[in-house]
Design an enzyme around this catalytic site. Sequence first.
Site, PDB file in Angstrom:
ATOM      1  N   ASP A  68      60.923  25.619  30.309  1.00 55.25           N
ATOM      2  CA  ASP A  68      59.771  25.960  31.140  1.00 55.25           C
ATOM      3  C   ASP A  68      59.382  24.767  31.997  1.00 55.25           C
ATOM      4  O   ASP A  68      59.539  23.628  31.563  1.00 55.25           O
ATOM      5  CB  ASP A  68      58.562  26.253  30.230  1.00 55.25           C
ATOM      6  CG  ASP A  68      58.198  27.720  30.193  1.00 55.25           C
ATOM      7  OD1 ASP A  68      58.967  28.540  30.701  1.00 55.25           O
ATOM      8  OD2 ASP A  68      57.138  28.033  29.641  1.00 55.25           O
ATOM      9  N   TYR A  70      56.639  22.100  33.320  1.00 57.14           N
ATOM     10  CA  TYR A  70      55.397  21.572  32.753  1.00 57.14           C
ATOM     11  C   TYR A  70      54.217  22.367  33.311  1.00 57.14           C
ATOM     12  O   TYR A  70      54.212  22.758  34.480  1.00 57.14           O
ATOM     13  CB  TYR A  70      55.228  20.098  33.117  1.00 57.14           C
ATOM     14  CG  TYR A  70      56.285  19.188  32.539  1.00 57.14           C
ATOM     15  CD1 TYR A  70      56.487  19.090  31.167  1.00 57.14           C
ATOM     16  CD2 TYR A  70      57.069  18.399  33.377  1.00 57.14           C
ATOM     17  CE1 TYR A  70      57.445  18.231  30.640  1.00 57.14           C
ATOM     18  CE2 TYR A  70      58.033  17.533  32.862  1.00 57.14           C
ATOM     19  CZ  TYR A  70      58.220  17.461  31.495  1.00 57.14           C
ATOM     20  OH  TYR A  70      59.173  16.606  30.972  1.00 57.14           O
ATOM     21  N   PHE A  81      62.438  18.558  33.002  1.00 54.36           N
ATOM     22  CA  PHE A  81      62.068  17.309  32.335  1.00 54.36           C
ATOM     23  C   PHE A  81      61.456  16.268  33.277  1.00 54.36           C
ATOM     24  O   PHE A  81      60.936  15.250  32.832  1.00 54.36           O
ATOM     25  CB  PHE A  81      63.273  16.678  31.597  1.00 54.36           C
ATOM     26  CG  PHE A  81      63.781  17.503  30.457  1.00 54.36           C
ATOM     27  CD1 PHE A  81      63.073  17.601  29.278  1.00 54.36           C
ATOM     28  CD2 PHE A  81      64.985  18.202  30.566  1.00 54.36           C
ATOM     29  CE1 PHE A  81      63.533  18.371  28.214  1.00 54.36           C
ATOM     30  CE2 PHE A  81      65.454  18.975  29.512  1.00 54.36           C
ATOM     31  CZ  PHE A  81      64.730  19.057  28.340  1.00 54.36           C
ATOM     32  N   HIS A 190      66.644  18.822  20.593  1.00 52.42           N
ATOM     33  CA  HIS A 190      65.778  18.621  21.758  1.00 52.42           C
ATOM     34  C   HIS A 190      65.144  17.230  21.707  1.00 52.42           C
ATOM     35  O   HIS A 190      64.901  16.693  20.618  1.00 52.42           O
ATOM     36  CB  HIS A 190      64.683  19.694  21.748  1.00 52.42           C
ATOM     37  CG  HIS A 190      63.955  19.840  23.031  1.00 52.42           C
ATOM     38  ND1 HIS A 190      62.872  19.048  23.375  1.00 52.42           N
ATOM     39  CD2 HIS A 190      64.142  20.704  24.067  1.00 52.42           C
ATOM     40  CE1 HIS A 190      62.444  19.415  24.564  1.00 52.42           C
ATOM     41  NE2 HIS A 190      63.182  20.415  25.017  1.00 52.42           N
TER      42      HIS A 190
END
Length: 225
Positions: A68, A70, A81, A190
Amino acid sequence: MEKVKPVIETSWKRELSEEFDSGYFFKLKEFLVFEKQKFIIYPPASDIFAAFNYTPFDNVKVVILGQDPYHGAGQANGLCFSVNDNIKKPPSLQNIFKELQNDLGYAIPESGNLEKWARQGVLLLNATLTVRSGQAGSHQNRGWEQFTDSVIQRLSDNRENLVFILWGNYARAKRKLINTDKHFIIESPHPSPFSAHSGFFGSKSFSRTNEYLYRHGIQPINWQL
């Protein structure tokens, strides 16, 4: 009614024309128009396809998959990221930079903007390309995943010797879309603080990527920001 009219780079527009003309994508656009009337949506419309605009189809060397955008003010810039300059680095990005330092010895960057990677051929692709402010996952299961799965599939089918970096279970589930006879997959937990110490740290994604590219006669990525 305000329209949502993001622009996508020419080569991707050609590759994904069937997706843009499909019924599910029409419904997705309708959903985004109505969402935009009621809520703040991230990233800004001009950045929704930033990953594609920085990294044309034929320039892709590496794919890093996120989930997703932010959902905080000023954070999302269309690259997974990544955050805009002068924005505090989220915990997962801080851990990515720690691993970069451990792997290649680079100093941790001041900015969390990963545009330099994207310009070198790193497709920083979120599975869902938009989100409602303050509500993680709010635009999931609206069509974006079908669109981005098609992106992965087309890269797998029509390119060779790409590196797919799959961090976390959500990204690792996309492995089924990738032809492992033609491409190299790097998997790890992750970089989230909840899982980074379970195998993300020490995974050496950056050096392993460059070793593969070098072996196949492809210019490695300069990961230093």
